[in-house]
Design an enzyme around this catalytic site. Structure first.
Site, PDB file in Angstrom:
ATOM      1  N   ASP A   1      21.765  42.331  18.948  1.00  0.00           N
ATOM      2  CA  ASP A   1      20.878  42.803  20.038  1.00  0.00           C
ATOM      3  C   ASP A   1      20.738  41.675  21.064  1.00  0.00           C
ATOM      4  O   ASP A   1      19.699  41.508  21.702  1.00  0.00           O
ATOM      5  CB  ASP A   1      19.510  43.165  19.432  1.00  0.00           C
ATOM      6  CG  ASP A   1      18.559  43.770  20.454  1.00  0.00           C
ATOM      7  OD1 ASP A   1      19.040  44.370  21.433  1.00  0.00           O
ATOM      8  OD2 ASP A   1      17.327  43.626  20.287  1.00  0.00           O
TER       9      ASP A   1
ATOM     10  N   ASP B   1      24.110  28.981  17.986  1.00  0.00           N
ATOM     11  CA  ASP B   1      24.723  29.765  19.066  1.00  0.00           C
ATOM     12  C   ASP B   1      25.847  30.596  18.461  1.00  0.00           C
ATOM     13  O   ASP B   1      26.792  30.039  17.873  1.00  0.00           O
ATOM     14  CB  ASP B   1      25.260  28.797  20.129  1.00  0.00           C
ATOM     15  CG  ASP B   1      25.843  29.532  21.327  1.00  0.00           C
ATOM     16  OD1 ASP B   1      26.076  30.753  21.219  1.00  0.00           O
ATOM     17  OD2 ASP B   1      26.057  28.891  22.369  1.00  0.00           O
TER      18      ASP B   1
ATOM     19  N   LYS C   1      24.440  45.972  21.281  1.00  0.00           N
ATOM     20  CA  LYS C   1      23.863  46.405  22.571  1.00  0.00           C
ATOM     21  C   LYS C   1      24.863  46.059  23.681  1.00  0.00           C
ATOM     22  O   LYS C   1      25.401  44.960  23.719  1.00  0.00           O
ATOM     23  CB  LYS C   1      22.548  45.647  22.801  1.00  0.00           C
ATOM     24  CG  LYS C   1      21.904  45.937  24.136  1.00  0.00           C
ATOM     25  CD  LYS C   1      20.476  45.438  24.181  1.00  0.00           C
ATOM     26  CE  LYS C   1      20.397  43.936  24.448  1.00  0.00           C
ATOM     27  NZ  LYS C   1      19.014  43.455  24.424  1.00  0.00           N
TER      28      LYS C   1
ATOM     29  N   TRP D   1      14.051  43.162  14.492  1.00  0.00           N
ATOM     30  CA  TRP D   1      15.094  43.906  13.769  1.00  0.00           C
ATOM     31  C   TRP D   1      15.160  43.430  12.316  1.00  0.00           C
ATOM     32  O   TRP D   1      15.412  44.212  11.403  1.00  0.00           O
ATOM     33  CB  TRP D   1      16.461  43.721  14.454  1.00  0.00           C
ATOM     34  CG  TRP D   1      16.629  44.609  15.673  1.00  0.00           C
ATOM     35  CD1 TRP D   1      15.652  45.082  16.474  1.00  0.00           C
ATOM     36  CD2 TRP D   1      17.857  45.134  16.174  1.00  0.00           C
ATOM     37  NE1 TRP D   1      16.173  45.861  17.475  1.00  0.00           N
ATOM     38  CE2 TRP D   1      17.543  45.908  17.324  1.00  0.00           C
ATOM     39  CE3 TRP D   1      19.196  45.021  15.816  1.00  0.00           C
ATOM     40  CZ2 TRP D   1      18.504  46.568  18.084  1.00  0.00           C
ATOM     41  CZ3 TRP D   1      20.157  45.678  16.577  1.00  0.00           C
ATOM     42  CH2 TRP D   1      19.814  46.452  17.699  1.00  0.00           C
TER      43      TRP D   1
ATOM     44  N   ASP E   1      19.829  33.027  15.665  1.00  0.00           N
ATOM     45  CA  ASP E   1      19.464  33.080  17.094  1.00  0.00           C
ATOM     46  C   ASP E   1      19.496  31.663  17.657  1.00  0.00           C
ATOM     47  O   ASP E   1      19.479  30.676  16.914  1.00  0.00           O
ATOM     48  CB  ASP E   1      18.072  33.679  17.283  1.00  0.00           C
ATOM     49  CG  ASP E   1      17.853  34.173  18.708  1.00  0.00           C
ATOM     50  OD1 ASP E   1      17.877  35.400  18.915  1.00  0.00           O
ATOM     51  OD2 ASP E   1      17.686  33.336  19.618  1.00  0.00           O
TER      52      ASP E   1
ATOM     53  N   GLY F   1      12.595  38.465  15.704  1.00  0.00           N
ATOM     54  CA  GLY F   1      12.765  38.950  14.342  1.00  0.00           C
ATOM     55  C   GLY F   1      12.343  40.380  14.108  1.00  0.00           C
ATOM     56  O   GLY F   1      12.160  40.790  12.956  1.00  0.00           O
TER      57      GLY F   1
END
Ligand code: SAM
Length: 878
Positions: A118, A93, A158, A59, A77, A57
């Protein structure tokens, strides 16, 4: 790029880790988003943000901090995220439709201004897999982003810098107005991650599903070729399976239509009859022998056990196995007549017609090819040999053993006198032939006429014939040896010219030689001149060269003895009847006194008490030698000649090594080296002056003192295998080498080394000359002062005007003054005018007591002033 960071252990706990701890962020990755936002400012204006892969957490914390109050922040997540104020989180997911539904339920009909991603797959197996998993994850997050992003929105993701990177960027560019890849400073350099900030979402009405399908986006380039591309790609992959079976490939293009199993077996006839066996092998898992015909093939001799085993599982085969299978296929095809048939049909018409003609032509052709091949091989061999010789020569040159003649460079150094490599027998032989043949060198043939020179040059064959006889060969060998010796001398002289140390060493050796001879001189003055002859090595060589050049008219061959030893002398003989030669002749008659034979010399030598007397004589001898040295150098040429003349009947060795000077008649001469005895005396003198300087010497001395060894034992030790070597007839280069390396290895003890070190330390601890002088000056001044005071005190004592008390106090005062060391100097603190003290007027801050401001300019000026004062003083005095 900053410094490389450690990947493991405490290296991870870098400054961002600490900062995160300090500022309450759950992960150091929070700083990556902070830095990205600092650059692109997407959070401040965002009202809704979806963070995909948000655990733990970090971000989300940043988003909640930087986004306006009341904005919607959603975090997803795989793992649950601990609650964060103003943030909605759930575990899901992101690649699944459920996740999509959950987000939809949360944002309702809103659109997100920012979608963050990310994510990193929790695999952590192999880099390739991780990278691909990451790329797939990115595409999944993009899929969600394009669904929830508002037009003009920002997607931050990312990406790993991998093979798929460019494909991803291409897709981003299709969907966003601005796409920039950046690596925030907080991202570790060792990490392959990079952040792509996609701004100004285009929000197209229709998005081609292929853009978001990993199967298409990450397809191989070869597989994406249009028109039958699938087939081509498959063929390509199949080939790759055969040629690079070790490199496992990902099945990104899925299974072929109609075949939904991984396993594929094919009948062997398909492989045998296929025009593209490689593709067949690459696409199948197993080759089966099912039909009767195929089973028959199993019985063939060529179908070995290996082939059968290989056919069982193609996926485990290596490149070599595939090769074997392809060979086997070819052999089988020939066996079945499949290949032969085709050949027959192709060649039939022509072969029949030209068969006879072809036979003859073929033979000629073959012969030509054979001879060509032979020529090529010979040329190659020659080239290789020439290269080898060249390399060897270069090597020798590097070792400074030869001159740059053989490798095509011109010899520059005149002092080398055209000498080739002194180990190069061939070259020496050639040189000799040029100069008139071996016989000329040896001198047995007498004067070689110009005719014979011409003969030698013009008719090599006849020359060879002459040299073929046994005697000639022997002469030739001896001549070559002499030539080699000469070359070695010239090499030594080259060394001497270049190396000052060598000069000194050689000078020392020469002195020793002379000293040895001086020992005899003492008893027999006539030998003085004989000894001089021994110093003529280099000079002789030089002369020899000079004479060789004129060898066509060399004289008096009759007087000269045969053999290698005298042949060198022969070269040093005068060749023309100049005035100088007549002078030599005069000298010859003057000095016609019997040269002491080996036994005589040894008698003279041993008749002296060399062990007692030599050390005392050494200095005198040295002095004598030094005085005579110059004269000797001038006269040496003539004297050499004399001695040579004198010794025509003796077995005199003209080598400059002193052990060869005394003919080795009796064994006792061999056993006791005259030069060594002399060396001992020199060493004794050295030890007297400097003490023992080597660990070996100290060890021996200690052994003697501690009575571990007796003097006799030590002397006996001196007669070892090294001392009894016969040096007769050995070339000087060999002997030089021997003296360097072939000597006894005397063991040293720790104590000896410690003693030497202690001595060295004591030496080091001594004050340097200047300090010692200053101390002595000080002492001298103090003594003078005291003396002055004493004189004054005496004067006071002698006066009659003063009372005894007054006298005593006065004398005491004077003596105190005389003994005092003068006023102690007041300490002045030097303050360098730089840094905080630069340009300060008055007392610098923090400095107490006396001080002086100094700077580098002042130092220079003061020194210059002193220099000029000194110079002026000198000038005035002059
Ligand atoms: C580097 S962490 C994210 C750190 C986060 N940005 C932060 O600041 O705290 C990567 C996360 O991706 C998550 N992840 C990986 N695969 C995922 C998937 N398929 N769906 C959801 N999350 C996933 C992992 O559980 C992991 O927590």
């Amino acid at each position: 790029m900053g410094k490389s960071q450690k990947k493991t252990g405490k290296g991870r706990l870098d400054k961002y880790y600490k900062l995160a701890k300090e500022q309450g962020y759950r992960a150091r990755s929070a700083f990556k988003l902070i830095q990205l936002n600092k650059k692109y400012n997407f959070l401040e204006s965002a009202r809704c943000c979806i963070d995909l892969c948000a655990a733990p957490g970090g971000w989300l914390q940043v988003a909640s901090k930087y986004m306006p109050v009341n904005s919607v922040i959603i975090g997803v997540d795989l793992v649950p995220i601990k609650p964060i104020p103003r943030v909605v989180t759930f575990a899901s997911d992101i690649t699944t439709p459920q996740c999509r539904n959950l987000i939809r339920a949360e944002v309702k009909d809103w659109k997100a201004d920012v979608v963050l991603h990310d994510g990193a797959p929790n695999v952590g197996t192999a880099w390739i897999q991780d990278a691909y998993g990451q790329s797939e994850l990115v595409l999944m997050s993009l899929k969600l982003a394009v669904e929830f992003l508002v037009k003009g929105g920002t997607f931050v993701t990312k990406v790993f810098r991998s093979a798929d990177y460019n494909n991803l960027i291409w897709v981003f560019n299709q969907l966003f107005g601005k796409v920039e890849a950046t690596k925030p400073p907080s991202s570790r350099n060792v990490s392959a991650e990079i952040f792509v900030v996609c701004r100004e979402f285009l929000a197209p009405k229709f998005i081609d599903p292929k853009f978001l399908d990993p199967k298409h986006v990450f397809k191989d380039l070869s597989a994406s070729i249009p028109d039958g591309s699938d087939k081509l790609a498959r063929a390509h992959n199949a080939e790759a399976n055969v040629f690079q079976p070790e490199k496992k490939r990902r099945k990104r293009d899925g299974y072929e239509d109609g075949n939904y199993t991984l396993f594929k077996s094919i009948p062997v006839s398909e492989l045998i009859h296929s025009t593209d066996p490689i593709s067949v092998l690459g696409s199948a898992n197993k080759i089966t022998f099912q039909t009767d015909e195929e089973k028959e093939w199993l019985k063939f001799e060529i179908t070995s056990g290996d082939v059968k085993a290989n056919c069982d599982d193609l996926k485990v085969l290596g490149k070599g196995d595939f090769k074997a299978l392809i060979k086997w296929r070819l052999a089988l095809r020939e066996e079945l007549g499949l290949d032969v048939k085709r050949k027959d049909t192709e060649d039939a018409t022509e072969t029949v017609e030209i068969i006879e003609e072809a036979d003859e032509e073929q033979m000629i052709q073959d012969e030509l090819e054979r001879s060509n091949a032979e020529n090529v091989a010979r040329a190659k061999r020659d080239r290789r040999r020439a290269n080898e010789i060249r390399n060897k020569t270069i090597q020798r040159m590097q070792l400074q053993m030869t001159a740059p003649m053989d490798i095509g460079l011109e010899l520059q150094d005149a002092s080398l006198g055209g000498q080739d490599d002194f180990f190069d027998l061939q070259g020496a032989e050639k040189g000799m032939r040029k100069r008139g043949g071996v016989s000329n060198l040896i001198g047995t043939e007498g004067v070689l006429s110009q005719e014979s020179d011409v003969d030698n040059d013009s008719d090599n064959a006849s020359d060879e014939e002459i040299l073929d006889s046994e005697e000639e060969r022997e002469k030739k060998t001896r001549g070559l040896e002499n030539e080699l010796d000469g070359m070695y001398d010239s090499y030594r002289s080259r060394l001497r010219e270049r190396d000052a140390k060598y000069k000194v060493r050689e000078g020392r050796e020469k002195n020793k030689e002379r000293e040895a001879w001086s020992g005899i001189k003492k008893n027999d003055s006539s030998d003085e001149e004989d000894s001089d002859a021994e110093g003529g090595g280099w000079e002789e060589m030089e002369r020899a060269k000079g004479h060789n050049d004129n060898s066509s008219s060399s004289g008096d061959s009759d007087d000269e003895p045969e053999g290698p030893k005298t042949s060198t002398k022969k070269r040093s003989l005068p060749t023309t009847g100049s005035s100088r030669d007549s002078k030599r002749a005069r000298l010859l008659t003057k000095l016609k006194e019997p040269i002491p034979s080996g036994s005589q010399a040894s008698k003279v030598w041993f008749s002296q008490d060399i062990f007692a007397g030599i050390s005392d004589d050494v200095k005198d001898i040295e002095h004598e030698v030094r005085e005579e040295q110059d004269v000797e150098m001038v006269d040496v040429e003539d004297k050499t000649v004399d001695i040579e003349e004198e010794n025509t009947d003796t077995d005199w060795d003209d080598d400059e090594d002193d052990f060869e000077v005394v003919p080795q008649v009796g064994e006792d001469v061999d056993m006791w080296d005259v030069a060594n005895a002399d060396e001992d005396a020199l060493k004794q003198a050295h030890i007297k002056k400097h003490g023992l300087t080597t660990a070996e010497a100290v060890t021996l001395a200690q052994q003697l003192v501690n009575r571990e060894k007796t003097k006799t034992q030590l002397i006996n030790d001196g007669f070892n295998r090294y001392s009894l070597n016969a040096k007769d007839g050995l070339p000087s280069w060999f002997l030089d080498d021997e003296t360097k390396h072939y000597k006894p290895n005397i063991p040293v003890t720790k104590e000896a080394i410690a003693a030497l070190r202690a001595k060295q330390r004591a030496l080091d601890a001594r004050p340097i000359k200047k300090i010692a002088e200053a101390k002595a000056r000080k002492k001298y001044k103090a003594a003078q002062k005291l003396e002055k005071a004493m004189k004054k005190a005496e004067g006071v004592n002698d006066t009659s005007d003063m009372s005894e008390r007054e006298k005593a106090s006065q004398i005491e005062k004077l003596m105190r003054k005389g003994l005092s060391k003068g006023k102690p100097k007041k300490e002045v603190k030097l303050v360098v005018a730089k840094g905080v003290h630069k340009g300060v007027k008055g007392r610098p801050k923090g400095v107490k007591g006396r001080y002086a401001m100094v700077d580098s300019r002042m130092k220079k000026e003061v020194r210059a002033k002193k220099r000029t004062e000194k110079a002026n003083k000198k000038r005035k005095r002059a």
